[in-house]
Design an enzyme around this catalytic site. Structure first.
Site, mmCIF file in Angstrom:
data_model
loop_
_atom_site.group_PDB
_atom_site.id
_atom_site.type_symbol
_atom_site.label_atom_id
_atom_site.label_comp_id
_atom_site.label_asym_id
_atom_site.label_seq_id
_atom_site.Cartn_x
_atom_site.Cartn_y
_atom_site.Cartn_z
ATOM 1 N N ASP A 1 0.821 -1.629 10.915
ATOM 2 C CA ASP A 1 0.232 -2.308 9.763
ATOM 3 C C ASP A 1 -0.459 -1.256 8.892
ATOM 4 O OD1 ASP A 1 -0.542 -5.627 9.527
ATOM 5 O OD2 ASP A 1 -1.508 -4.241 8.109
ATOM 6 N N ASP B 1 1.838 2.721 5.738
ATOM 7 C CA ASP B 1 2.288 1.794 4.702
ATOM 8 C C ASP B 1 3.801 1.620 4.785
ATOM 9 O OD1 ASP B 1 3.119 0.649 2.178
ATOM 10 O OD2 ASP B 1 1.058 1.016 1.527
ATOM 11 N N TYR C 1 9.547 -14.525 -4.244
ATOM 12 C CA TYR C 1 9.280 -14.361 -2.802
ATOM 13 C C TYR C 1 10.422 -14.981 -1.968
ATOM 14 C CZ TYR C 1 6.783 -15.731 1.576
ATOM 15 O OH TYR C 1 6.408 -15.982 2.877
ATOM 16 N N ASN D 1 4.638 -24.182 6.988
ATOM 17 C CA ASN D 1 3.300 -23.815 6.501
ATOM 18 C C ASN D 1 2.359 -23.643 7.685
ATOM 19 O OD1 ASN D 1 4.665 -25.336 4.196
ATOM 20 N ND2 ASN D 1 2.880 -24.450 3.211
ATOM 21 N N ARG E 1 4.020 -31.123 2.566
ATOM 22 C CA ARG E 1 4.404 -29.926 3.300
ATOM 23 C C ARG E 1 4.411 -30.219 4.794
ATOM 24 N NH1 ARG E 1 5.543 -28.774 -0.845
ATOM 25 N NH2 ARG E 1 5.051 -27.047 -2.223
HETATM 26 N N1 NAD Z 1 1.406 -17.713 6.110
HETATM 27 C C1 NAD Z 1 2.398 -18.439 5.641
HETATM 28 O O1 NAD Z 1 2.175 -19.497 5.014
HETATM 29 C C2 NAD Z 1 3.831 -18.041 5.912
HETATM 30 C C3 NAD Z 1 4.847 -19.013 5.854
HETATM 31 C C4 NAD Z 1 6.159 -18.623 6.100
HETATM 32 C C5 NAD Z 1 6.459 -17.285 6.333
HETATM 33 N N2 NAD Z 1 5.451 -16.366 6.352
HETATM 34 C C6 NAD Z 1 5.793 -14.968 6.556
HETATM 35 O O2 NAD Z 1 5.247 -14.539 7.791
HETATM 36 C C7 NAD Z 1 4.836 -13.180 7.683
HETATM 37 C C8 NAD Z 1 3.386 -13.045 8.104
HETATM 38 O O3 NAD Z 1 2.594 -13.885 7.296
HETATM 39 P P1 NAD Z 1 0.999 -13.896 7.396
HETATM 40 O O4 NAD Z 1 0.544 -15.190 6.848
HETATM 41 O O5 NAD Z 1 0.596 -13.458 8.745
HETATM 42 O O6 NAD Z 1 0.657 -12.782 6.312
HETATM 43 P P2 NAD Z 1 -0.580 -11.759 6.308
HETATM 44 O O7 NAD Z 1 -0.715 -11.318 4.899
HETATM 45 O O8 NAD Z 1 -1.745 -12.328 7.004
HETATM 46 O O9 NAD Z 1 -0.023 -10.562 7.191
HETATM 47 C C9 NAD Z 1 0.868 -9.620 6.703
HETATM 48 C C10 NAD Z 1 0.455 -8.279 7.245
HETATM 49 O O10 NAD Z 1 1.346 -7.326 6.663
HETATM 50 C C11 NAD Z 1 0.577 -6.206 6.311
HETATM 51 N N3 NAD Z 1 1.200 -5.499 5.197
HETATM 52 C C12 NAD Z 1 1.421 -5.965 3.948
HETATM 53 N N4 NAD Z 1 1.949 -5.002 3.191
HETATM 54 C C13 NAD Z 1 2.064 -3.914 3.983
HETATM 55 C C14 NAD Z 1 2.532 -2.612 3.769
HETATM 56 N N5 NAD Z 1 2.985 -2.215 2.580
HETATM 57 N N6 NAD Z 1 2.506 -1.735 4.801
HETATM 58 C C15 NAD Z 1 2.040 -2.112 6.018
HETATM 59 N N7 NAD Z 1 1.553 -3.337 6.278
HETATM 60 C C16 NAD Z 1 1.573 -4.230 5.267
HETATM 61 C C17 NAD Z 1 -0.779 -6.733 5.888
HETATM 62 O O11 NAD Z 1 -1.785 -5.721 6.002
HETATM 63 C C18 NAD Z 1 -0.975 -7.879 6.862
HETATM 64 O O12 NAD Z 1 -1.699 -7.464 7.999
HETATM 65 C C19 NAD Z 1 5.079 -12.760 6.234
HETATM 66 O O13 NAD Z 1 6.308 -12.104 6.145
HETATM 67 C C20 NAD Z 1 5.156 -14.071 5.498
HETATM 68 O O14 NAD Z 1 5.965 -13.977 4.366
HETATM 69 C C21 NAD Z 1 4.138 -16.717 6.173
#
Ligand code: NAD
Length: 308
Positions: free
Chosen positions: A31, A53, A142, A171, A209
């Site tokens: 992360d 990153d 997205y 969700n 949802r």
């Molecule tokens: N939360 C929702 O509603 C939801 C629904 C469906 C799918 N998702 C997918 O599930 C996954 C996780 O979602 P989440 O809610 O835990 O999101 P989140 O934002 O809490 O976690 C994402 C993590 O990715 C890390 N990250 C982002 N950009 C980065 C980069 N450039 N380099 C390294 N790390 C990076 C962030 O620091 C964070 O810790 C995502 O791909 C999201 O699209 C989420």
């Protein structure tokens, strides 16, 4: 079995890491942010953490060496902000993912498990509940980047036999969800209600949802590690729809008091209804969601009990 969790410091990622560690897997967490281990006992000693990153990373070669399963949870955008800079959305999600897949292929990773979006991939539909074979017409960038990555996963499977599974998640909500992240009505609404602040609803509150507790998502993800069946795409949701107004009503019931709600102008990126058909996951994965919405609200209050 060694699992790499990309985005492991985030909301879903931190639960997943904890779940995998408890199951006895070796876990590498990647992360850009340091994980917050508070409330997760003993995690520090059990997880290897790599801070970098995803977008800037030159190569994922070292990272994917000797890894069996890669969980890809990084997204640089959310549905609400993704239309603001579509070029960035594609560049920062799709291109680094291709780099990642090349290294997974090179290092013989056994499976890539991708966190896609059941809420945005299908777009506007009246065919409720939505099954995995439904057409895909996202109405936000997205959703398009998620779909594009899904297609590349299929291509890498076709060309190189790099195995993969896609989770189209509805969700999710749960205690470690970041508030004000423009996602997560259940957590945001409950936090407002507990602080006696008005809940802001975009639109009339009738958009529906499918809300799933994070523990059910983590359990589904871990089931996919050993899944050997024919399907590559799974809807992961609760299979039931709730409107925003119904969430407010459930919060009122649990808190046993009135709450304040303000209605504001609807957002264009919001599809009016989204409820997933989860029968494939139920029959193939020996999995089904365990936490009802009302129970989930109570769990959230328990998780936050020290703050209340
Ligand atoms: N939360 C929702 O509603 C939801 C629904 C469906 C799918 N998702 C997918 O599930 C996954 C996780 O979602 P989440 O809610 O835990 O999101 P989140 O934002 O809490 O976690 C994402 C993590 O990715 C890390 N990250 C982002 N950009 C980065 C980069 N450039 N380099 C390294 N790390 C990076 C962030 O620091 C964070 O810790 C995502 O791909 C999201 O699209 C989420």
């Amino acid at each position: 079995m060694k699992c790499l969790v990309l985005g492991g410091a985030g909301f879903l990622g931190s639960y997943l890491c904890k779940y995998l560690v408890d199951k006895g897997y070796n876990v590498i967490l990647f992360d850009k942010n340091q994980p917050d281990y508070s409330s997760f006992n003993d995690m520090e000693d059990k997880i290897e953490v790599v801070i970098n990153d995803f977008v800037e990373c030159e190569s994922f070669d070292e990272l994917t060496k000797s890894v069996d399963v890669v969980f890809h949870l990084i997204s640089t955008t959310v549905p609400r902000n993704s239309n603001q800079n579509m070029g960035f959305d594609i560049e920062s999600n799709v291109l680094p993912t291709l780099k990642l897949l090349n290294n997974c292929k090179k290092n013989d990773v056994k499976k890539v498990i991708f966190f896609s979006s059941g809420g945005t991939i299908y777009g506007i539909t009246n065919n409720i509940p939505i099954s995995e074979v439904h057409s895909t017409d996202p109405i936000c960038s997205y959703g398009i980047h998620k779909l594009t990555i899904e297609k590349y996963l299929q291509l890498y499977w076709y060309l190189y036999r790099l195995d993969f599974v896609i989770m189209r998640i509805s969700n999710p909500y749960g205690g470690r969800q970041f508030l004000n992240a423009s996602q997560g009505a259940v957590t945001t609404f409950l936090e407002r209600a507990l602080s006696n602040e008005p809940i802001h609803i975009w639109g009339d509150g009738n958009i529906i949802r499918d809300y799933i507790h994070v523990s059910d998502v983590a359990r589904a993800a871990s089931k996919l590690i050993d899944y050997k069946g024919k399907y590559k795409v799974f809807n992961i949701g609760n299979g039931e729809g709730h409107s925003l107004n119904q969430i407010c009503a459930q919060i009122k019931t649990v808190l046993e008091r009135e709450i304040k709600v303000n209605y504001e102008q609807a957002k264009k990126e919001d599809v009016p209804i989204n409820v997933l058909d989860i029968n494939r996951a139920i029959s193939e994965l020996d999995w089904k969601p365990r936490v009802s919405l009302q129970e989930g609200i109570r769990l959230l209050i328990e998780d936050w009990s020290e703050l209340i």
